[in-house]
Design an enzyme around this catalytic site. Structure first.
Site, PDB file in Angstrom:
ATOM      1  N   HIS A 180       1.054  -1.377   0.183  1.00 52.96           N
ATOM      2  CA  HIS A 180       0.199   0.222  -0.178  1.00 52.96           C
ATOM      3  C   HIS A 180       0.687   1.053  -0.350  1.00 52.96           C
ATOM      4  CE1 HIS A 180      -3.325   3.026   1.116  1.00 52.96           C
ATOM      5  NE2 HIS A 180      -3.811   2.262   1.906  1.00 52.96           N
ATOM      6  N   HIS A 183      -2.471   6.704  -1.078  1.00 51.65           N
ATOM      7  CA  HIS A 183      -3.887   7.431  -0.524  1.00 51.65           C
ATOM      8  C   HIS A 183      -3.323   8.306   1.322  1.00 51.65           C
ATOM      9  CE1 HIS A 183      -6.913   3.834  -2.032  1.00 51.65           C
ATOM     10  NE2 HIS A 183      -6.137   5.166  -2.830  1.00 51.65           N
ATOM     11  N   TYR A 185      -0.718   7.525   3.449  1.00 55.79           N
ATOM     12  CA  TYR A 185      -0.305   6.727   3.995  1.00 55.79           C
ATOM     13  C   TYR A 185       1.685   7.073   3.829  1.00 55.79           C
ATOM     14  CZ  TYR A 185      -5.083   5.945   5.063  1.00 55.79           C
ATOM     15  OH  TYR A 185      -6.051   6.196   5.412  1.00 55.79           O
TER      16      TYR A 185
HETATM   17  C1  LIG Z   1     -15.079   1.883   3.279  1.00 53.22           C
HETATM   18  C2  LIG Z   1     -13.483   2.307   3.056  1.00 53.22           C
HETATM   19  C3  LIG Z   1     -12.121   1.725   2.617  1.00 53.22           C
HETATM   20  C4  LIG Z   1     -11.191   1.730   1.988  1.00 53.22           C
HETATM   21  N1  LIG Z   1      -9.631   1.234   2.558  1.00 53.22           N
HETATM   22  C5  LIG Z   1      -8.723   0.856   1.894  1.00 53.22           C
HETATM   23  C6  LIG Z   1      -7.825   0.610   2.184  1.00 53.22           C
HETATM   24  O1  LIG Z   1      -7.165  -0.196   3.269  1.00 53.22           O
HETATM   25  N2  LIG Z   1      -6.484   0.074   1.001  1.00 53.22           N
HETATM   26  C7  LIG Z   1      -6.509   0.876  -0.148  1.00 53.22           C
HETATM   27  O2  LIG Z   1      -5.679   1.036  -0.321  1.00 53.22           O
HETATM   28  N3  LIG Z   1      -7.929   1.423  -0.192  1.00 53.22           N
HETATM   29  C8  LIG Z   1      -8.661   2.067   0.619  1.00 53.22           C
HETATM   30  N4  LIG Z   1      -9.660   2.199   0.051  1.00 53.22           N
HETATM   31  C9  LIG Z   1      -9.662   2.798  -1.115  1.00 53.22           C
HETATM   32  C10 LIG Z   1     -10.521   1.429  -2.397  1.00 53.22           C
HETATM   33  O3  LIG Z   1      -9.532   0.457  -2.448  1.00 53.22           O
HETATM   34  C11 LIG Z   1     -10.983   1.983  -3.154  1.00 53.22           C
HETATM   35  O4  LIG Z   1      -9.640   2.791  -4.386  1.00 53.22           O
HETATM   36  C12 LIG Z   1     -11.956   3.576  -3.398  1.00 53.22           C
HETATM   37  O5  LIG Z   1     -12.871   3.217  -2.695  1.00 53.22           O
HETATM   38  C13 LIG Z   1     -12.747   4.134  -4.681  1.00 53.22           C
HETATM   39  O6  LIG Z   1     -12.944   2.542  -4.719  1.00 53.22           O
HETATM   40  P1  LIG Z   1     -14.435   2.903  -5.717  1.00 53.22           P
HETATM   41  O7  LIG Z   1     -15.024   4.447  -6.450  1.00 53.22           O
HETATM   42  O8  LIG Z   1     -15.286   1.903  -6.388  1.00 53.22           O
HETATM   43  O9  LIG Z   1     -15.084   2.838  -4.242  1.00 53.22           O
HETATM   44  C14 LIG Z   1     -11.195   2.169   0.546  1.00 53.22           C
HETATM   45  C15 LIG Z   1     -12.097   2.796   0.513  1.00 53.22           C
HETATM   46  C16 LIG Z   1     -13.290   2.819   1.280  1.00 53.22           C
HETATM   47  C17 LIG Z   1     -14.512   3.452   0.733  1.00 53.22           C
END
Ligand SMILES: Cc1cc2nc3c(=O)[nH]c(=O)nc-3n(C[C@H](O)[C@H](O)[C@H](O)COP(=O)(O)O)c2cc1C
Length: 392
Positions: A180, A183, A185
């Site tokens: 990862h 975002h 981190y």
């Molecule tokens: C509740 C939630 C938790 C997430 N946790 C992570 C995570 O642990 N690691 C990560 O790389 N992205 C995380 N994301 C981002 C998602 O992997 C994804 O890239 C993001 O939701 C955008 O895609 P979507 O528009 O299909 O939801 C999270 C997103 C959501 C909604």
């Protein structure tokens, strides 16, 4: 790019034969009470498994200093490794492949999550701006504290934690790991010039800012092999103040380094996963930054063209956008987040163009093992039986 590929055509990714391109995006769900995976996680991931499908686990902690959310699973203790085995087995029993996403939040933490109540660690000692609030274990929101910038001499130990976590993930039965690096981190705190203010060999130039990520990649690959290692980056996502003055330049710098690492090694990493800036990261808002469509298409397409390997996109994909991305060769795989939360059978629904259930944001990060987690409905068996396309 294979001609006439669709979101639902098979894809050979190294030794993995995927039956379609709809991937479960990694998502923190805060259901692993006290950091230990449990039966609820096994149920959740099994629900989202399909034969030949590909799942990425929620961000999983590499060490005791890694957490910044409540009840996130770890992969650094034997107890955690043992507990993950049941989750992985449940997914494998349904025919899916599952990778473990290795996570350290860096400064996006709080003393309440840190051993001995210490300040969180980072590339910097600058705290997050007041724009952001941290979710605390009691469900309230707090202020992000001032982090402690890691000394240069401490960094190899953190790299070692990633390496050990990768070894542990394989021991737990995972098919591979995703680093990862996105975002806002820890790894992103090194990559982005809006955060990284170091004056040692980990700060300043692009080469220096990429160093930590590359060291993690090398360490993990040396332990479990490139064919099991993926990287996620989000050069254009400003979540948690992760701003860079030149997102495309940064993205290309990472890609060039991964390409030359692959060349030197004579093997490819399994994939590169890039988050679209279409949605201001996840969780926070429903709509994207206005006027950014063209800019992001340019960024993603440039990274896609530059990377010599499998390319996965994420962020705001609908059925239509996912179909287009694959058909036009802008991505090999598309990861879906929020829609997969509320549609356990998302793959089937997308395939049939069936209606989708709306997600409830309020239960994204709560601890109930069922509500908002495993209680979203599947399409009825009758609908499936009537439609011959339902067989995946
Ligand atoms: C509740 C939630 C938790 C997430 N946790 C992570 C995570 O642990 N690691 C990560 O790389 N992205 C995380 N994301 C981002 C998602 O992997 C994804 O890239 C993001 O939701 C955008 O895609 P979507 O528009 O299909 O939801 C999270 C997103 C959501 C909604």
């Amino acid at each position: 790019m294979a001609e006439n590929s669709t979101l639902f055509s098979p894809y050979n990714m190294g030794k993995f034969n995927l039956s379609h391109r709809v991937v479960l995006a990694p998502m923190t769900r805060c259901r692993a009470l006290k950091g230990i995976p449990n039966a609820a996680l096994a149920e959740y991931y099994a629900q989202r498994s399909t034969p030949g499908g590909f799942l990425i686990s929620e961000g999983t902690l590499i060490s005791p200093t890694a957490p910044g959310f409540p009840h996130v699973p770890g992969i650094y203790s034997d107890e955690q490794v043992e507990a993950w085995r049941d989750v992985v087995d449940a997914v494998h029993a349904k025919g899916s492949i599952i990778f473990c996403q290795l996570w350290h939040v860096g400064r996006a933490s709080h003393p309440v999550y840190q051993p001995g109540g210490a300040p969180p660690i980072s590339s910097t000692s600058k705290p997050l701006s007041a724009r952001w609030r941290i979710l605390l274990p009691d469900g309230s929101y707090g202020v992000y504290p001032e982090p402690r910038a890691l000394n240069t001499s401490e960094i190899p130990e953190i790299v070692q934690h990633y390496r050990q976590a990768a070894i542990n993930a394989i021991r737990a039965g995972f098919d591979g790991i995703e680093i990862h690096g996105a975002h806002g981190y820890l790894i992103d705190q090194f990559l982005k010039d809006g955060i990284n203010d170091r004056t040692d060999e980990y700060g300043g130039s692009l080469a220096n800012r990429c160093r930590f990520l590359l060291q993690v990649v090398e360490a993990v690959v040396s332990a479990i092999g490139a064919e099991r290692v993926a990287v996620r980056i989000s050069p254009a996502i400003d979540h948690l103040d992760a701003i860079d003055s030149d997102p495309l330049g940064l993205g290309l710098a990472v890609v060039e380094r991964l390409n030359s690492f692959q060349k030197k090694l004579g093997r490819k990493l399994i994939y590169l996963h890039v988050t679209q800036p279409r949605y201001t990261a996840y969780g926070q808002t429903e709509s994207g930054r206005p006027g950014s469509e063209e800019e992001e298409a340019h960024l993603m397409q440039n990274l896609r063209k530059a990377y010599e390997g499998t390319f996965m996109c994420s962020g705001g994909f609908t059925r239509k956008l996912g179909m287009e991305a694959v058909a036009e060769g802008h991505a090999d795989l598309v990861s879906y987040g929020r829609l997969f939360i509320s549609n356990p059978d998302l793959v089937l629904r997308l395939k049939l163009n069936a209606p989708l259930t709306r997600y409830n944001r309020k239960t994204f990060y709560t601890q109930d093992p069922v509500i908002g987690y495993t209680d979203y409905p599947f399409m009825t068996k009758e609908t499936e039986a009537k439609d011959p396309r339902a067989r995946l």
